[in-house]
Design a protein around this motif. Structure first.
Motif, PDB file in Angstrom:
ATOM      1  N   GLY A 113       0.807  -1.214   0.000  1.00 28.01           N
ATOM      2  CA  GLY A 113       0.000   0.000   0.000  1.00 28.01           C
ATOM      3  C   GLY A 113       0.838   1.260   0.000  1.00 28.01           C
ATOM      4  O   GLY A 113       0.517   2.236  -0.691  1.00 28.01           O
ATOM      5  N   ILE A 114       1.936   1.266   0.757  1.00 21.41           N
ATOM      6  CA  ILE A 114       2.802   2.454   0.807  1.00 21.41           C
ATOM      7  C   ILE A 114       3.459   2.705  -0.545  1.00 21.41           C
ATOM      8  O   ILE A 114       3.502   3.851  -1.027  1.00 21.41           O
ATOM      9  CB  ILE A 114       3.861   2.287   1.912  1.00 21.41           C
ATOM     10  CG1 ILE A 114       3.205   2.355   3.292  1.00 21.41           C
ATOM     11  CG2 ILE A 114       4.947   3.354   1.784  1.00 21.41           C
ATOM     12  CD1 ILE A 114       4.153   2.116   4.435  1.00 21.41           C
ATOM     13  N   MET A 201      -2.177   6.490   3.271  1.00 21.66           N
ATOM     14  CA  MET A 201      -0.879   7.095   3.016  1.00 21.66           C
ATOM     15  C   MET A 201      -0.990   8.269   2.044  1.00 21.66           C
ATOM     16  O   MET A 201      -0.327   9.309   2.226  1.00 21.66           O
ATOM     17  CB  MET A 201       0.085   6.040   2.473  1.00 21.66           C
ATOM     18  CG  MET A 201       1.495   6.559   2.237  1.00 21.66           C
ATOM     19  SD  MET A 201       2.272   7.252   3.720  1.00 21.66           S
ATOM     20  CE  MET A 201       2.401   5.791   4.739  1.00 21.66           C
ATOM     21  N   ILE A 202      -1.834   8.139   1.036  1.00 22.04           N
ATOM     22  CA  ILE A 202      -2.043   9.249   0.102  1.00 22.04           C
ATOM     23  C   ILE A 202      -2.599  10.462   0.837  1.00 22.04           C
ATOM     24  O   ILE A 202      -2.147  11.607   0.635  1.00 22.04           O
ATOM     25  CB  ILE A 202      -2.986   8.821  -1.043  1.00 22.04           C
ATOM     26  CG1 ILE A 202      -2.271   7.853  -1.984  1.00 22.04           C
ATOM     27  CG2 ILE A 202      -3.485  10.035  -1.827  1.00 22.04           C
ATOM     28  CD1 ILE A 202      -3.162   7.284  -3.071  1.00 22.04           C
ATOM     29  N   GLU A 203      -3.575  10.219   1.714  1.00 26.18           N
ATOM     30  CA  GLU A 203      -4.171  11.317   2.489  1.00 26.18           C
ATOM     31  C   GLU A 203      -3.138  11.969   3.400  1.00 26.18           C
ATOM     32  O   GLU A 203      -3.090  13.199   3.542  1.00 26.18           O
ATOM     33  CB  GLU A 203      -5.344  10.793   3.304  1.00 26.18           C
ATOM     34  CG  GLU A 203      -6.090  11.876   4.069  1.00 26.18           C
ATOM     35  CD  GLU A 203      -7.299  11.338   4.813  1.00 26.18           C
ATOM     36  OE1 GLU A 203      -7.881  12.095   5.614  1.00 26.18           O
ATOM     37  OE2 GLU A 203      -7.646  10.159   4.596  1.00 26.18           O
ATOM     38  N   ASN A 231       0.560   8.734  11.190  1.00 24.14           N
ATOM     39  CA  ASN A 231      -0.806   9.252  11.046  1.00 24.14           C
ATOM     40  C   ASN A 231      -1.652   8.365  10.147  1.00 24.14           C
ATOM     41  O   ASN A 231      -2.859   8.221  10.357  1.00 24.14           O
ATOM     42  CB  ASN A 231      -0.763  10.676  10.490  1.00 24.14           C
ATOM     43  CG  ASN A 231      -0.285  11.686  11.517  1.00 24.14           C
ATOM     44  OD1 ASN A 231      -0.462  11.497  12.712  1.00 24.14           O
ATOM     45  ND2 ASN A 231       0.334  12.758  11.060  1.00 24.14           N
ATOM     46  N   ALA A 232      -1.014   7.779   9.140  1.00 25.00           N
ATOM     47  CA  ALA A 232      -1.757   6.914   8.221  1.00 25.00           C
ATOM     48  C   ALA A 232      -2.148   5.589   8.883  1.00 25.00           C
ATOM     49  O   ALA A 232      -3.038   4.893   8.386  1.00 25.00           O
ATOM     50  CB  ALA A 232      -0.919   6.639   6.972  1.00 25.00           C
ATOM     51  N   PRO A 235      -6.377   4.818  10.607  1.00 19.16           N
ATOM     52  CA  PRO A 235      -7.458   4.134   9.883  1.00 19.16           C
ATOM     53  C   PRO A 235      -7.088   2.712   9.491  1.00 19.16           C
ATOM     54  O   PRO A 235      -7.959   1.838   9.407  1.00 19.16           O
ATOM     55  CB  PRO A 235      -7.686   5.022   8.650  1.00 19.16           C
ATOM     56  CG  PRO A 235      -6.444   5.827   8.506  1.00 19.16           C
ATOM     57  CD  PRO A 235      -5.921   6.024   9.885  1.00 19.16           C
ATOM     58  N   TYR A 236      -5.797   2.463   9.268  1.00 19.43           N
ATOM     59  CA  TYR A 236      -5.367   1.095   8.923  1.00 19.43           C
ATOM     60  C   TYR A 236      -5.618   0.156  10.095  1.00 19.43           C
ATOM     61  O   TYR A 236      -6.142  -0.957   9.910  1.00 19.43           O
ATOM     62  CB  TYR A 236      -3.885   1.095   8.543  1.00 19.43           C
ATOM     63  CG  TYR A 236      -3.349  -0.275   8.211  1.00 19.43           C
ATOM     64  CD1 TYR A 236      -3.422  -0.776   6.920  1.00 19.43           C
ATOM     65  CD2 TYR A 236      -2.775  -1.078   9.201  1.00 19.43           C
ATOM     66  CE1 TYR A 236      -2.937  -2.049   6.618  1.00 19.43           C
ATOM     67  CE2 TYR A 236      -2.290  -2.341   8.907  1.00 19.43           C
ATOM     68  CZ  TYR A 236      -2.366  -2.816   7.619  1.00 19.43           C
ATOM     69  OH  TYR A 236      -1.897  -4.081   7.318  1.00 19.43           O
ATOM     70  N   ILE A 237      -5.249   0.583  11.310  1.00 22.87           N
ATOM     71  CA  ILE A 237      -5.463  -0.244  12.499  1.00 22.87           C
ATOM     72  C   ILE A 237      -6.951  -0.495  12.716  1.00 22.87           C
ATOM     73  O   ILE A 237      -7.368  -1.587  13.109  1.00 22.87           O
ATOM     74  CB  ILE A 237      -4.842   0.425  13.741  1.00 22.87           C
ATOM     75  CG1 ILE A 237      -3.317   0.476  13.619  1.00 22.87           C
ATOM     76  CG2 ILE A 237      -5.243  -0.303  15.006  1.00 22.87           C
ATOM     77  CD1 ILE A 237      -2.649  -0.867  13.631  1.00 22.87           C
ATOM     78  N   THR A 238      -7.774   0.529  12.455  1.00 22.44           N
ATOM     79  CA  THR A 238      -9.227   0.363  12.580  1.00 22.44           C
ATOM     80  C   THR A 238      -9.729  -0.733  11.654  1.00 22.44           C
ATOM     81  O   THR A 238     -10.485  -1.620  12.064  1.00 22.44           O
ATOM     82  CB  THR A 238      -9.937   1.685  12.263  1.00 22.44           C
ATOM     83  OG1 THR A 238      -9.477   2.703  13.142  1.00 22.44           O
ATOM     84  CG2 THR A 238     -11.442   1.538  12.420  1.00 22.44           C
TER      85      THR A 238
END
Length: 311
Positions: A113-114, A201-203, A231-232, A235-238
């Motif tokens: 993803g990164i 990551m884009i955000e 920071n990215a 939402p990934y952990i969620t």
């Protein structure tokens, strides 16, 4: 931390109510099921009294919760074994394969993803996005059948087609049996979390502080790994936590295909046999696992985002 732990208490109470109501909504009389088809009304009534089913519903619920707190989830109608012992025997199989699947997801989805976010709109990004959409459309049981056909029964016979080997038999033996089920369980989560890692990551890379750091001459590696990644990750952990429920659900089908006598297969067998105590135990333990993972995700927010920590 303490407030987050307290929020789990009412959720556990709600869970126990739902689990207890399985007895009320399940078809048939549990006492009649235990007594047998040819049992007399007197024998059925004796069983009902022995199980406490002649007591008021609230009293039955209190007894159930009290026994559950002591580790007593009742006795299986099908095998006459304590449900706690049956679950303790089956659960480690499902947990080991599920954790293996989630480890695959984390190890692969984050770098994929990164890289897609850093190389946004490139050929790699488009191929990864297209592949993710394709994998999201494949049900786990279809993928499991394909894997068995290719790698167990076909020309590439690298893995045994069915069964399970515990880790006590050796890590290599366990991997032989766990790899295909773990891949089948992990694929949809891998596609979803790779897309989530890319989007997050884009955000993060479009934030003002990243532009400022870039203007100061920081390298792309430092921007991604040191500033944007943390920071990215929220939402990934969620999304990772939400996928735990998907893993538990997928295990029901995958274990049936690979003939693994695990926790998911136990739930299916309990439903078929109308084994209410085992059904209750499976639902209760599944709910506790999901609540525990949700709590870990909630606690991790404080570490990843100090603003959340102070709320």
């Amino acid at each position: 931390m303490a407030s987050r732990l307290l929020t789990v208490v009412p959720m556990l109470l709600i869970l126990t109510v739902i689990v207890f109501l399985l007895v009320e909504i399940a078809p048939g009389d549990p006492a009649a099921i235990i007594a047998g088809a040819d049992a007399s009304p007197e024998a059925i009534e004796a069983v009902r009294q022995r199980l406490g089913l002649d007591q008021p519903v609230w009293q039955q619920y209190v007894s159930y919760v009290w026994n559950a707190l002591q580790g007593d989830l009742g006795t299986s109608f099908a095998t006459n074994e304590p449900v706690t012992e049956v679950i303790a025997r089956r659960l480690p199989r499902t947990l080991s394969i599920g954790l293996f699947a989630m480890l695959m997801v984390v190890i692969l989805s984050i770098p994929l993803g990164i890289i897609a976010a850093v190389k946004r709109d490139s050929l790699y990004d488009r191929l990864l996005t297209g592949t993710s959409v394709f994998l999201l459309a494949i049900p786990p049981f279809v993928l499991a059948a394909i894997l068995v056909k290719w790698f167990a029964l076909g020309g590439l016979q690298f893995f045994p087609p069915t069964g399970y080997a515990p880790m006590s038999d050796g890590l290599g033996e366990w991997l032989l049996y766990a790899t295909l089920p773990a891949i089948a369980i992990a694929t949809i989560s891998l596609a979803e979390l790779t897309r989530q890692a890319r989007g997050s990551m884009i955000e993060a890379l479009e934030q003002d502080y990243i532009r400022t750091a870039r203007a100061k001459g920081l390298s792309k590696m430092a921007l991604v790994c040191k500033h944007a990644a943390k920071n990215a990750s929220v939402p990934y952990i969620t999304m990772l936590g939400l996928n735990v429920g998907r893993v538990v659900g997928a295990a029901v089908i995958i274990e049936a295909i690979f003939n693994i006598q695990g926790f998911g297969q136990l739930g299916v067998t309990a439903v078929i046999n109308r084994d209410i105590p085992t059904m209750q135990g499976v639902v209760l333990v599944s709910g506790v696992i999901v609540l525990f993972v949700t709590l870990l995700v909630d606690i991790s927010y404080g570490y990843l985002n100090p603003r959340i920590r102070n709320q």
